[in-house]
Write an enzyme that holds these catalytic residues in place. Structure first.
Site, PDB file in Angstrom:
ATOM      1  N   LYS A 199       3.739 -16.938   1.206  1.00  0.00           N
ATOM      2  CA  LYS A 199       2.988 -15.810   0.653  1.00  0.00           C
ATOM      3  C   LYS A 199       3.506 -15.514  -0.742  1.00  0.00           C
ATOM      4  CE  LYS A 199       1.823 -11.066   1.549  1.00  0.00           C
ATOM      5  NZ  LYS A 199       1.764 -10.022   2.561  1.00  0.00           N
ATOM      6  N   LYS A 253      -1.073 -17.996   1.743  1.00  0.00           N
ATOM      7  CA  LYS A 253      -1.801 -16.862   1.178  1.00  0.00           C
ATOM      8  C   LYS A 253      -1.355 -16.625  -0.257  1.00  0.00           C
ATOM      9  CE  LYS A 253      -2.036 -11.947   1.771  1.00  0.00           C
ATOM     10  NZ  LYS A 253      -1.394 -10.811   2.332  1.00  0.00           N
TER      11      LYS A 253
HETATM   12  C1  PBG Z   1       0.992  -6.939   3.527  1.00  0.00           C
HETATM   13  C2  PBG Z   1      -0.301  -7.570   3.214  1.00  0.00           C
HETATM   14  C3  PBG Z   1      -0.931  -7.635   1.974  1.00  0.00           C
HETATM   15  C4  PBG Z   1      -2.122  -8.299   2.184  1.00  0.00           C
HETATM   16  C5  PBG Z   1      -2.220  -8.602   3.530  1.00  0.00           C
HETATM   17  N1  PBG Z   1      -1.074  -8.155   4.161  1.00  0.00           N
HETATM   18  C6  PBG Z   1      -0.484  -7.096   0.687  1.00  0.00           C
HETATM   19  C7  PBG Z   1       0.665  -7.776   0.077  1.00  0.00           C
HETATM   20  O1  PBG Z   1       1.204  -8.696   0.639  1.00  0.00           O
HETATM   21  O2  PBG Z   1       1.113  -7.408  -1.023  1.00  0.00           O
HETATM   22  C8  PBG Z   1      -3.122  -8.604   1.127  1.00  0.00           C
HETATM   23  C9  PBG Z   1      -4.442  -9.042   1.638  1.00  0.00           C
HETATM   24  C10 PBG Z   1      -5.494  -9.052   0.609  1.00  0.00           C
HETATM   25  O3  PBG Z   1      -5.264  -8.905  -0.605  1.00  0.00           O
HETATM   26  O4  PBG Z   1      -6.653  -9.213   1.023  1.00  0.00           O
HETATM   27  N2  PBG Z   1       0.885  -6.090   4.652  1.00  0.00           N
END
Ligand code: PBG
Length: 327
Positions: A199, A253
């Site tokens: 991520k 992601k």
């Molecule tokens: C964290 C989380 C995020 C997203 C999903 N889970 C935000 C981040 O990691 O900063 C982002 C998902 C999206 O932008 O659609 N709980």
């Protein structure tokens, strides 16, 4: 006929819709799609998310309806992001049996049963008043190991509320192990973990901050999420660690800006791989389409096919229900 006439004519297989359908190489199926949904505590009407046209913060009732529609369309899963009325530094709503995510999980499981997989985000940023994915030390850093205890309690609360899948997205070291141990000890050995293994600290999460009401001044997540230009090999290292810790599904992601990483991960592991088409990916296509600059449906389908082609076995996308209906 000239001596140089092209003997090979790939175009022969592209001429008609029937021929193109016959030679399709990348398939999208409804059951490969997971719908992320937002549910806000204490609201009477669904609230539009300004930067994500077509996406709302659901009421508990409208969420039930959305879950029903997703199931009817054949969508494979639904991932719940709960936004509490009151946030605090500790993220108390996270493991409160009556917290919004737990309430929504019970609602959705009652609504759809086993028609699709019902899961929840196992992370603190939706529930903390500072907006970070963990609890903070006195000096304001995210405290990795103290956060693990919160994630463990949160995962157990979600499983008790009926969650069929938990999805830790906070990028704390050791989060999968901590959650696996806690679930097993609480009698939930059968609840799988979809680990957000890879991520990146991405600019493409911007609209999500609106959807979960992250405080404006919260800063960034660069000290725990991966650097987009980070070390070569880091993605595979994160995946390996999560698999060692017991991850059942691993995720990459965002999706579109990291298709190379997705392919690397798909080739390296023997578990299912998920990709998250995140809020900014959604917003870009919606915004360009709203201006008449691109063909919305074609761009949506093309982006999803690209993510599948790069190796995703399943895709989290805010268009899941719409696309499932079209397939
Ligand atoms: C964290 C989380 C995020 C997203 C999903 N889970 C935000 C981040 O990691 O900063 C982002 C998902 C999206 O932008 O659609 N709980």
């Amino acid at each position: 006929m000239s001596a140089q006439f092209p003997a090979a004519r790939p175009r022969r297989l592209r001429r008609t819709p029937a021929m193109r359908r016959l030679v399709t190489g990348v398939w999208l199926h409804p059951e490969q799609l997971i719908l992320p949904v937002f549910v806000k505590e204490g609201i009477a009407e669904p609230q539009p998310v300004a930067s994500m046209p077509g996406v709302v913060q659901h009421t508990r009732d409208s969420l039930r309806k959305a879950a029903h529609e997703a199931a009817a369309a054949g969508v494979g899963g639904i991932m719940i992001f709960g936004v509490p009325e009151e946030k605090d530094a500790f993220g108390s709503a996270a493991d409160d049996p009556d917290g919004i995510t737990q309430a929504a999980l019970r609602d959705v499981v009652a609504e759809v049963g086993d028609a699709l997989v019902v899961g929840a985000d196992t992370c603190l940023d939706e529930v903390t008043d500072h907006g970070h994915c963990g609890v903070l030390t006195d000096s304001g850093e995210v405290d990795n190991d103290a956060t693990l205890e919160r994630y463990a309690a949160m995962a157990v609360a979600q499983a008790r509320a009926g969650s069929q899948l938990v999805a830790p997205s906070g990028m704390m070291d050791g989060q999968v192990r901590a959650i696996r141990r806690a679930l097993d000890a609480a009698g939930f050995a059968n609840v799988p973990i979809m680990a957000y293994s890879v991520k990146y600290a991405s600019g493409f999460y911007g609209p999500f901050r609106d959807a979960v009401e992250t405080p404006k001044n919260f800063g960034d997540r660069k000290a725990y999420q991966q650097d987009p230009a980070g070390p070569v090999g880091e993605a595979l290292r994160e995946v390996r660690l999560d698999l060692d810790e017991g991850a059942d599904i691993v995720m990459v992601k965002p999706a579109l800006a990291y298709l190379d990483i997705l392919r690397q991960v798909r080739d390296a592991v023997d578990v299912p791989v998920a990709a998250y088409q995140v809020s900014g990916e959604y917003a870009m296509i919606e915004a360009a389409a709203a201006n008449g600059w691109i063909d919305r449906e074609r761009a949506i389908m093309e982006s999803l096919v690209a993510i599948r082609r790069a190796g995703a076995d399943m895709i989290l996308t805010y268009w899941a229900t719409e696309v499932a209906r079209r397939l």
